[in-house]
Design a protein around this motif. Structure first.
Motif, PDB file in Angstrom:
ATOM      1  N   LYS A   1       2.752   5.630  -7.251  1.00 16.00           N
ATOM      2  CA  LYS A   1       1.685   6.049  -8.344  1.00 16.00           C
ATOM      3  C   LYS A   1       1.597   5.035  -9.273  1.00 16.00           C
ATOM      4  CE  LYS A   1       1.508  10.128  -6.212  1.00 16.00           C
ATOM      5  NZ  LYS A   1       2.710  10.073  -5.356  1.00 16.00           N
TER       6      LYS A   1
ATOM      7  N   GLY B   1       2.758   1.492  -3.465  1.00 16.24           N
ATOM      8  CA  GLY B   1       1.960   1.992  -4.413  1.00 16.24           C
ATOM      9  C   GLY B   1       1.498   3.520  -4.488  1.00 16.24           C
ATOM     10  N   GLU B   2       1.469   4.062  -3.172  1.00 14.03           N
ATOM     11  CA  GLU B   2       1.219   5.427  -2.983  1.00 14.03           C
ATOM     12  C   GLU B   2       2.786   6.287  -3.528  1.00 14.03           C
ATOM     13  OE1 GLU B   2       0.101   6.540   0.792  1.00 14.03           O
ATOM     14  OE2 GLU B   2      -1.543   5.320   0.994  1.00 14.03           O
ATOM     15  N   GLU B   3       3.992   5.727  -3.132  1.00 14.18           N
ATOM     16  CA  GLU B   3       5.065   6.223  -3.649  1.00 14.18           C
ATOM     17  C   GLU B   3       5.261   6.263  -4.993  1.00 14.18           C
ATOM     18  OE1 GLU B   3       8.992   7.837  -3.124  1.00 14.18           O
ATOM     19  OE2 GLU B   3       7.375   7.748  -1.523  1.00 14.18           O
TER      20      GLU B   3
ATOM     21  N   ASN C   1       0.757  -1.421   0.028  1.00  8.55           N
ATOM     22  CA  ASN C   1      -0.011  -0.001  -0.059  1.00  8.55           C
ATOM     23  C   ASN C   1       1.052   1.172  -0.024  1.00  8.55           C
ATOM     24  OD1 ASN C   1      -2.376  -1.591   0.092  1.00  8.55           O
ATOM     25  ND2 ASN C   1      -2.611  -1.399   2.336  1.00  8.55           N
ATOM     26  N   ALA C   2       1.792   1.289   0.628  1.00  6.10           N
ATOM     27  CA  ALA C   2       2.723   2.419   0.877  1.00  6.10           C
ATOM     28  C   ALA C   2       3.396   2.767  -0.194  1.00  6.10           C
ATOM     29  CB  ALA C   2       3.706   2.267   2.086  1.00  6.10           C
TER      30      ALA C   2
ATOM     31  N   VAL D   1       9.514   4.602   2.673  1.00  2.00           N
ATOM     32  CA  VAL D   1       8.187   4.464   3.148  1.00  2.00           C
ATOM     33  C   VAL D   1       8.242   3.635   4.438  1.00  2.00           C
ATOM     34  CG1 VAL D   1       7.346   4.216   0.784  1.00  2.00           C
ATOM     35  CG2 VAL D   1       8.083   2.317   2.021  1.00  2.00           C
TER      36      VAL D   1
ATOM     37  N   SER E   1       3.078   6.639   9.553  1.00  2.00           N
ATOM     38  CA  SER E   1       1.984   5.621   9.360  1.00  2.00           C
ATOM     39  C   SER E   1       2.499   4.100   9.479  1.00  2.00           C
ATOM     40  CB  SER E   1       1.447   5.988   7.814  1.00  2.00           C
ATOM     41  OG  SER E   1       0.588   4.907   7.574  1.00  2.00           O
TER      42      SER E   1
END
Length: 328
Positions: A61, A57-59, A54-55, A280, A285
């Motif tokens: 994009k 994926g955000e990093e 999840n982390a 990350v 978080s």
């Protein structure tokens, strides 16, 4: 003149061949990334991998998709990863098994040292040596030194359970035996849950298990924590000494989880992957989410992790050889 032209042309071709590697690192990822866990869903490896996915994926994009491919202590998918293109779009999060398996399985169809690129240590989860409270009280065992003294006075009469032969908890017990000279009998179970049930029922007196797995029973007074297996105390059990502190100098047998890519990866891409993962893992978080699992996020550089992986292979190979452990 023709010789110089050929040299220049060769140098130019080499430079052109290098460009896609640099571009690959700079443009990564350009499509979804597969993050494979070679164990069933729901275990610690799977949980930590999903948090990492999840982390990342955000990093990045880009979607980072978890796939579970269990089988033979992670060796089945490891073989597949070793044959996968090293473009960074297929990665694996696995556990300490990856460095133990080469000594346990003599017929692996991959080389654990050369067919993979260690990227980063994702997390470490200390184990803890626990004793059934009734056993501890009736035999006046309040600490590790007491257990060692009892074991030496009663050779072969102390049984320790594990989730199965060759697993990290079993090998923690074998390492304890070799470092203390205590003769103990290994009782393998088909999973950690049945072993823990027998420990709680006083069918076996002691066991090495993960801190998250036994924390509630320690707090509830059903199990006595004698020592944690990491070199630093566990934040979840700050009053419990390490085995190193408690009389077994140098003892370390921490369960850990690592991110791997296929071997032969472009060094620039390796560096990007490692840097992104470490970034990350430093976020509040992830720190909080890992702490809820009793896990400490990794901090090693890629080079440090690669050296750590090699050292762990050597360490556990010796333990396995000394204890004459085999997988049928």
């Amino acid at each position: 003149m023709n010789t110089w032209l050929r040299i220049a042309a060769s140098l130019g071709l080499s430079a052109l061949c290098m460009l896609p590697l640099s571009a690959r690192a700079q443009g990564f990822p350009d499509r979804p990334v597969r993050l494979v866990v070679p164990f069933p869903a729901g275990g610690t490896t799977d949980i930590l991998a999903r948090l990492l996915a999840n982390a990342l994926g955000e990093e990045w994009k880009q979607p980072v998709v978890i796939e579970n491919k269990p089988g033979a202590s992670g060796t089945i998918f490891s073989e597949q990863l070793a044959r996968t293109p090293a473009d960074g779009h297929t990665l694996m999060v696995t556990a300490t098994h990856h460095v133990i398996n080469p000594a346990l399985y003599k017929d692996l169809r991959y080389d654990s040292r050369t067919d993979f690129t260690p990227i980063a240590q994702v997390a470490a989860v200390p184990n803890v040596l626990v004793a059934n409270t009734d056993f501890a009280q009736s035999n006046h065992i309040a600490n590790v030194s007491d257990l060692i003294a009892y074991g030496k006075a009663n050779p072969g009469k102390v049984n320790f359970g594990s989730a199965g032969t060759g697993g990290a908890n079993h090998l923690s017990g074998e390492l304890f035996k070799s470092m203390t000279g205590v003769s103990m009998v290994h009782i393998p179970y088909k999973g950690a849950a049945p072993a823990l049930n027998d420990l709680l029922g006083n069918q076996i007196p002691i066991m090495f298990d993960s801190v998250p797995g036994v924390l509630s029973h320690i707090k509830g007074g059903k199990l006595r924590a004698l020592g944690v297996t990491s070199l630093a105390r566990s934040p979840a059990l700050p009053d419990v000494p390490t085995l190193d502190e408690a009389g077994v100098p140098g003892f370390e047998a921490t369960a850990w989880f690592g991110l791997y890519a296929p071997g032969g990866m472009d060094p620039e891409l390796v560096g990007k992957l490692s840097n992104d993962v470490l970034a990350v893992l430093r976020t509040p978080s992830i720190q909080e989410q890992f702490a809820q699992q009793g896990a400490v996020p990794g901090t090693m550089t890629q080079a440090e992790f690669a050296r750590f992986v090699d050292a762990e292979m050597d360490k556990w190979a010796k333990v396995i050889d000394d204890a004459h452990i085999t997988i049928q």
